[in-house]
Enzyme design. Structure first.
Site, PDB file in Angstrom:
ATOM      1  CB  SER A   1      -8.127   3.239   2.825  1.00 10.67           C
ATOM      2  OG  SER A   1      -7.285   2.690   3.795  1.00 10.67           O
ATOM      3  CB  SER A   7      -8.264   0.370   5.608  1.00  7.96           C
ATOM      4  OG  SER A   7      -9.109   1.499   5.734  1.00  7.96           O
ATOM      5  CE  LYS A  38      -3.902   1.822   2.689  1.00 10.58           C
ATOM      6  NZ  LYS A  38      -4.742   1.523   3.875  1.00 10.58           N
TER       7      LYS A  38
END
Lengths: 451, 57
Positions: free
Chosen positions: A154, A178, A79
């Site tokens: 996310s 997330s 990420k």
């Protein structure tokens, strides 16, 4: 089935038996990225040359008999909130334009020591402050099974990269859900460890008391291997746990009151299968469940606002509008209300702990609805219309408040083929026991198809 | 500060800062703050509405 849809464990066996090299697996992922990323938009930065070099090094080391463990030669995505030296950490925002990380974060150092191949940085909801990955300086990530839907967030780019065969696993972060939300939406296994188990240095923060780092993978075994590496310890085989006699506390009431009908049906089916396999299912409850959302909101908004106050003044227009306005909202919360929320946190910790005194694990759905359509603001379930954000956080945020480890496993799919997840929760600092229970439960659940 | 007073002040400030989009969010936050403040686990300095004893939870 293409090798790029294998689990880490399957890839590892293939590499060690000589059927496939780490370099071939890496090139296959890079080819898939070149083909699909223009549509899916899972990656912000692709590190093709570096990845191939890492893969070649892995092949050479393995040929010499130097085996670093399950992640050796395995292509992963990260990420884009996690620092890798000499690579921008964008956090999917123009606020950080020009940033280049000077050092690896500890999690990246550990992944390198484990011999992982780092393919690149995955797209995310800006600053990890959202559950759909729609608000990103690089545009939305699209669900690989339906490009008109969000993969969740996310860590949306992370989830999409793994589901679409652009990586074998990804490292995400989880502040309200997330890792688990996009994992559930994409039919993956997503683990949020106990708070504090995995170091957060070198990771752009959102909420200092609720940020976690965790893997998004295709199996519990893979999640366990990545988790061990992130914790800085050698991957180890866990003692197999049978479902026979496993005491599972099922959370209903608040946790099942607002579910898409197909999610509800899949969850009930998962419970029945677990019981049929010998698990002992009982009722568990969180008496103050109705206070979860206000407690979470006051903590996350206050902590995020404190972190962003300076740049909200200096770089306001560099934020995406939706993320900016929500961060601004946090600046108005009074200290007395933040402190109230901390008191509420203690109550919830006690209530989850109480449930886990009577049961080995807790069980609830992971995500109240299947993957959400891009652009949706609210979703109607029965007579109730609920904002997307509230609905997607509803079943995950509790365990960010309390810090208990939680893992989502795919347990079925809708008639349209959209994945559905079930969530297991363990005692704090007992993530190993949770992983053992999850491995036992995994066999009970329907596997969603891999692309 | 009461929630009513807080909301009025916050909205005035948001409008002064030219952030009209904040108004509905602040109104929603006010409802959430109200729920937080009326939760039965909040301490009361008078002792009249102490939260439940630990063995009841």
């Amino acid at each position: 089935m293409s090798a790029r849809t294998w689990t880490i464990a399957e890839l590892g066996r293939a590499i060690r038996s000589g059927r496939l090299s780490a370099e071939s697996a890496t090139r296959e992922c890079l080819d898939r990225i070149a083909e699909r990323n223009p549509t899916i938009n899972a990656y912000v930065t692709v590190l093709a040359d570096e990845a191939i070099a890492q893969a070649r090094q892995a092949d050479a080391e393995l040929a010499r008999g130097h085996d670093r463990g399950p992640l050796h030669g395995v292509p992963l995505s990260l990420k884009d909130i996690i620092d890798m030296r000499d690579v921008p950490t964008t956090a999917a925002t123009r606020v950080r334009a020009g940033h280049v990380a000077g050092h690896d974060s500890p999690v990246v150092t550990r992944l390198r020591e484990a011999g992982a191949v780092l393919l690149g940085k995955a797209n995310l909801h800006e600053f990890a402050f959202g559950t759909t990955n729609e608000d990103s300086a690089f545009g939305p990530v699209r669900h690989p099974l339906d490009p008109n839907r969000s993969p969740g967030g996310s860590s949306g780019g992370s989830a999409a990269s793994v589901l679409d065969g652009m990586a074998y696993a990804s490292i995400g972060t989880d502040t309200g859900g997330s890792v688990r939300i996009p994992s559930a939406a994409c039919g993956l296994v997503g683990l949020k460890p106990t708070f504090g188990e995995v170091p957060l240095d070198g990771i752009v923060p959102l909420s200092n008391t609720m940020d976690h780092v965790g893997p998004l993978c295709r199996s519990v075994e893979d999640a366990a291997s990545v988790y061990d590496t992130l914790c800085g310890r050698p991957p180890h085989r866990r003692s197999a746990r049978s479902l026979q006699g496993l005491r599972i506390g099922v959370l209903r009431g608040y946790f099942t009151a607002l579910l898409d009908p197909q999610v509800a049906a899949a969850f009930d089916s998962a419970c029945a299968r677990l019981a049929g396999a010998g698990a002992i299912l009982g009722d568990a409850e969180i008496p103050h469940a109705s206070d979860i959302a206000p407690i979470y909101l006051h903590i996350v908004l206050s902590e995020a606002a404190a972190l962003h106050a300076k740049t909200l003044d200096s770089h306001a227009d560099a934020y995406t509008p939706n993320v900016r306005i929500r961060l601004e909202m946090g600046r108005y919360i009074l200290a007395e209300d933040y402190v109230r929320a901390l008191r509420g946190r203690q109550i919830l910790i006690e209530e989850v702990d109480a449930g886990l005194h009577r049961h080995d694990v807790l069980l609830l759905p992971s995500l109240a609805v299947p993957a959400v359509r891009l652009g949706a603001v609210a979703i109607k379930i029965g007579a109730v219309e609920e904002p997307v954000r509230n609905l997607t956080l509803r079943l995950t945020q509790l365990f960010n408040i309390t810090g208990h480890p939680a893992i989502t496993l795919p347990c079925g799919a809708t008639t349209d083929g959209l994945p559905i997840g079930a969530q297991l929760v363990g005692a704090r600092n007992q993530t190993d026991a949770l992983l053992s229970a999850a491995a036992a439960a995994e066999g009970c659940f329907v596997a969603t198809s891999r692309l | 500060m009461t929630i009513k007073a807080w909301l009025e002040t916050a909205i005035q400030d948001a409008e002064k800062r030219n952030l009209p989009g904040l108004r509905p969010l602040l109104e929603a936050l006010a409802r959430s703050t109200s729920a937080l403040r009326t939760a039965d686990w909040n301490h009361d300095a008078t002792g009249e509405s102490d939260s439940m004893p630990p063995d009841v939870r």
